[in-house]
Design an enzyme around this catalytic site. Structure first.
Site, PDB file in Angstrom:
ATOM      1  CB  SER A 155      -0.905   0.012   1.231  1.00 15.76           C
ATOM      2  OG  SER A 155      -1.550   1.268   1.381  1.00 15.76           O
ATOM      3  CE1 TYR A 179      -4.679  -2.971   3.907  1.00 15.06           C
ATOM      4  CE2 TYR A 179      -3.687  -0.790   3.656  1.00 15.06           C
ATOM      5  CZ  TYR A 179      -4.170  -1.960   3.092  1.00 15.06           C
ATOM      6  OH  TYR A 179      -4.151  -2.124   1.742  1.00 15.06           O
TER       7      TYR A 179
END
Length: 255
Positions: free
Chosen positions: A147, A160
């Site tokens: 990400s 996350y």
């Protein structure tokens, strides 16, 4: 003259979002597919039909990437699918795409949320790859998904992002350990994408969408095909010498 063997890619979480786009872009590039889905068989079968419309072969298999106890059985299912559909015992590309999000400040993150992110994104990627390595051909490719949030920090995504940072480190270790087999391993790091991920906030929240667009050099949020196209390109023959790299595909956010 020997007929080239069609490559086979296994893409996790391919019934929707980035995985769906990835599978369809690969099919358009002449790749056959094993696609996995968590619970929505109908969506997965629809993706299989679209892949077949490209003239490619495909099968859909159920998989929960957050439950490592199922991975050995899943590997046996993949072995059967390869034999039944392709009369082969190896596939060529593994795309670790499946995942879920969690939005909470560090102060408010529960252990349950943290453990879920760990099981899905880090433990899942580690041990699913481990179980599938005997089925990945020498000279094949692995592409893990990270990400943009490992490069820049946005409040509420710590758990996350921490797991995705681990995936990036894992990628380098995999590349080192699998080099003797000629297997290259890279990470793709999407920016904010307009999907239903995380409840669809980027897609459905107009204020958030506009804010991200203002921070992005190309002036918009990403779309699934931006990522699917990048994955297909990274797995093409022209990129076979790219290895152990983190490739951010974000349109130039926070630069």
């Amino acid at each position: 003259m020997t007929t080239p063997i069609t490559p086979i890619a296994l893409v996790t979480g391919a019934s929707r979002g980035l995985g769906r786009s990835t599978a369809l872009k690969l099919a358009a590039n002449g790749v056959d597919l094993i696609v996995t889905y968590h619970s929505n068989l109908a969506e997965a079968e629809a993706v299989v039909q679209l892949i077949q419309a490209h003239g490619r072969r495909a099968v859909a298999l159920q998989l929960d990437v957050g439950d490592s106890n199922t991975f050995a059985a899943f590997a046996r299912t993949v072995t059967t699918a390869l034999a039944d559909t392709w009369q082969r015992d190896r596939f060529d590309y593994l795309v670790n795409n499946a995942g879920s999000g969690a939005h909470a400040s560090i102060a408010d993150t529960s252990e349950e949320q943290f453990d879920r992110m760990f099981n899905v994104h880090l433990k899942g990627t580690f041990f699913l790859t481990q179980k599938l390595l005997p089925l990945l051909r020498d000279g094949g490719r692995i592409l893990n998904t990270s990400s943009g949030l490992t490069r820049f920090a946005l409040p509420g995504f710590a758990a996350y992002a921490v797991m995705k940072g681990g995936v990036e480190v894992l990628t380098r270790y995999l590349a080192q350990e699998l080099g003797a087999r000629g297997i290259s391993v890279n990470t793709i790091a999407p920016g904010a994408i307009s999907t239903d991920f995380g409840g669809g906030a980027v897609r459905d929240n107009a204020e958030m969408n506009a804010s991200i667009a203002r921070q992005t050099a190309l002036g918009r949020v990403g779309m699934p095909d931006d990522i699917g196209g990048a994955v297909a390109a990274l797995l093409s023959d022209g990129n076979r010498w790219v290895n152990a790299q983190r490739i951010e595909v974000s349109g130039g956010i926070a630069i």
